[in-house]
Design an enzyme around this catalytic site. Structure first.
Site, PDB file in Angstrom:
ATOM      1  N   TRP A  29       0.855  -1.285   0.033  1.00 52.07           N
ATOM      2  CA  TRP A  29      -0.007   0.044   0.093  1.00 52.07           C
ATOM      3  C   TRP A  29       0.966   1.028   0.044  1.00 52.07           C
ATOM      4  O   TRP A  29       1.769   1.430   0.759  1.00 52.07           O
ATOM      5  CB  TRP A  29      -0.859   0.141   1.244  1.00 52.07           C
ATOM      6  N   THR A  63       0.077  -2.981   5.669  1.00 51.22           N
ATOM      7  CA  THR A  63       0.524  -2.849   6.755  1.00 51.22           C
ATOM      8  C   THR A  63       0.121  -3.721   7.889  1.00 51.22           C
ATOM      9  O   THR A  63       0.991  -4.233   8.835  1.00 51.22           O
ATOM     10  CB  THR A  63       0.301  -1.395   7.305  1.00 51.22           C
ATOM     11  N   PHE A  64      -1.214  -4.128   7.898  1.00 47.22           N
ATOM     12  CA  PHE A  64      -1.542  -5.131   8.913  1.00 47.22           C
ATOM     13  C   PHE A  64      -0.839  -6.340   9.003  1.00 47.22           C
ATOM     14  O   PHE A  64      -0.822  -7.063   9.820  1.00 47.22           O
ATOM     15  CB  PHE A  64      -3.233  -5.454   8.393  1.00 47.22           C
ATOM     16  N   GLU A  65      -0.437  -6.763   7.688  1.00 44.50           N
ATOM     17  CA  GLU A  65       0.246  -8.256   7.491  1.00 44.50           C
ATOM     18  C   GLU A  65       1.879  -8.085   7.906  1.00 44.50           C
ATOM     19  O   GLU A  65       2.456  -9.116   8.066  1.00 44.50           O
ATOM     20  CB  GLU A  65       0.501  -8.362   6.121  1.00 44.50           C
ATOM     21  N   CYS A  87       2.742   2.335   5.554  1.00 47.97           N
ATOM     22  CA  CYS A  87       2.216   3.817   5.736  1.00 47.97           C
ATOM     23  C   CYS A  87       0.829   3.586   5.614  1.00 47.97           C
ATOM     24  O   CYS A  87       0.053   2.930   4.771  1.00 47.97           O
ATOM     25  CB  CYS A  87       2.738   4.310   4.461  1.00 47.97           C
ATOM     26  N   HIS A  95     -10.749   2.211  10.048  1.00 45.97           N
ATOM     27  CA  HIS A  95     -10.223   1.121   9.463  1.00 45.97           C
ATOM     28  C   HIS A  95      -8.504   1.386   9.965  1.00 45.97           C
ATOM     29  O   HIS A  95      -7.827   0.705  10.328  1.00 45.97           O
ATOM     30  CB  HIS A  95      -9.822   1.255   7.880  1.00 45.97           C
ATOM     31  N   PHE A 120       9.881  -0.720  14.183  1.00 42.51           N
ATOM     32  CA  PHE A 120       8.654  -0.021  13.701  1.00 42.51           C
ATOM     33  C   PHE A 120       8.867   1.017  12.765  1.00 42.51           C
ATOM     34  O   PHE A 120       8.993   2.310  13.203  1.00 42.51           O
ATOM     35  CB  PHE A 120       7.900   0.417  15.045  1.00 42.51           C
TER      36      PHE A 120
HETATM   37  C1  DLZ Z   1      -7.473  -1.783   3.904  1.00 38.87           C
HETATM   38  C2  DLZ Z   1      -6.473  -0.990   4.079  1.00 38.87           C
HETATM   39  C3  DLZ Z   1      -6.590   0.544   4.111  1.00 38.87           C
HETATM   40  C4  DLZ Z   1      -7.952   0.742   4.184  1.00 38.87           C
HETATM   41  N1  DLZ Z   1      -5.619   1.225   4.152  1.00 38.87           N
HETATM   42  C5  DLZ Z   1      -4.498   0.855   4.302  1.00 38.87           C
HETATM   43  C6  DLZ Z   1      -3.295   1.905   4.521  1.00 38.87           C
HETATM   44  O1  DLZ Z   1      -3.468   3.180   4.540  1.00 38.87           O
HETATM   45  N2  DLZ Z   1      -2.054   1.434   4.352  1.00 38.87           N
HETATM   46  C7  DLZ Z   1      -1.777   0.034   4.342  1.00 38.87           C
HETATM   47  O2  DLZ Z   1      -0.648  -0.339   4.476  1.00 38.87           O
HETATM   48  N3  DLZ Z   1      -2.819  -0.826   4.281  1.00 38.87           N
HETATM   49  C8  DLZ Z   1      -4.096  -0.379   4.461  1.00 38.87           C
HETATM   50  N4  DLZ Z   1      -4.973  -1.485   4.033  1.00 38.87           N
HETATM   51  C9  DLZ Z   1      -4.818  -2.798   3.912  1.00 38.87           C
HETATM   52  C10 DLZ Z   1      -4.501  -3.745   5.330  1.00 38.87           C
HETATM   53  O3  DLZ Z   1      -3.171  -3.099   5.880  1.00 38.87           O
HETATM   54  C11 DLZ Z   1      -4.587  -5.001   5.052  1.00 38.87           C
HETATM   55  O4  DLZ Z   1      -3.623  -5.193   4.008  1.00 38.87           O
HETATM   56  C12 DLZ Z   1      -5.717  -5.449   4.553  1.00 38.87           C
HETATM   57  O5  DLZ Z   1      -6.810  -5.094   5.508  1.00 38.87           O
HETATM   58  C13 DLZ Z   1      -5.858  -7.191   4.679  1.00 38.87           C
HETATM   59  O6  DLZ Z   1      -5.562  -7.782   6.013  1.00 38.87           O
END
Ligand code: DLZ
Length: 160
Positions: A29, A63-65, A87, A95, A120
């Site tokens: 992202w 980023t969640f992963e 980022c 979210h 981090f």
């Molecule tokens: C879904 C999502 C959103 C809305 N925004 C971001 C972001 O600004 N930056 C980022 O790295 N990832 C974003 N994601 C994706 C989540 O991190 C994650 O990949 C999904 O929710 C799947 O687990």
């Protein structure tokens, strides 16, 4: 004097990275930001002695992963430390809060589980300009800071 470039550091105070294998994980992202952070981290590791073949660069979807991917890299990738790059930009929904909370807690948990530096280097900003300012712009580069922090934490671990 107000410190505006948050990445200013004394190169002499950075421990030598020769012999360490370091993972650099970056979210897909906002690639204009995460690519610049990744370059900052990799260039800084190389400047401080980490061999190119000892820098393991991988992409994850978001980023969640980062925390689960760092956990896997430490478990199966033979690395000494992982720099997590992402980022997250504030949107109209909640979210942002969930991702920031999950990744900050997740990275902490992975570091404690493995007893290894997990860094981090995640920007959590109100808008894209604030992110670009911290990805090689007027406030420095959070990837550079992440690399310096990884080397300092490895030296700390080694000193024990
Ligand atoms: C879904 C999502 C959103 C809305 N925004 C971001 C972001 O600004 N930056 C980022 O790295 N990832 C974003 N994601 C994706 C989540 O991190 C994650 O990949 C999904 O929710 C799947 O687990």
């Amino acid at each position: 004097m107000k410190k505006t470039n948050l990445s200013d550091y004394d190169p002499q105070a950075v421990p030598d990275g020769n012999g360490y294998k370091i993972g650099v994980l970056a979210a897909e992202w906002n690639p204009e930001v995460t690519d610049a952070l990744m370059k900052g981290a990799v260039d800084t590791l190389r400047e401080h002695g980490v061999k190119p073949e000892d820098i393991v660069v991988r992409r994850v979807p978001g980023t969640f992963e980062l925390s689960s991917a760092a956990d896997m890299m430490l478990a199966f990738g033979g690395v000494d430390a992982v720099i997590c790059i992402g980022c997250v930009i504030q949107g109209e929904t909640r979210h942002f809060e969930f991702i920031c909370q999950a990744v900050s807690q997740g990275i902490t948990n992975v570091a404690l589980k493995h007893g290894r530096p997990v860094i981090f280097s995640v920007l959590t900003t109100n808008d894209m300009q604030q992110a670009l300012d911290r990805a090689g712009g007027k406030h420095g580069n959070k990837g550079v800071e992440g690399a310096v922090t990884a080397l300092k934490m490895l030296a700390y671990r080694n000193s024990l």
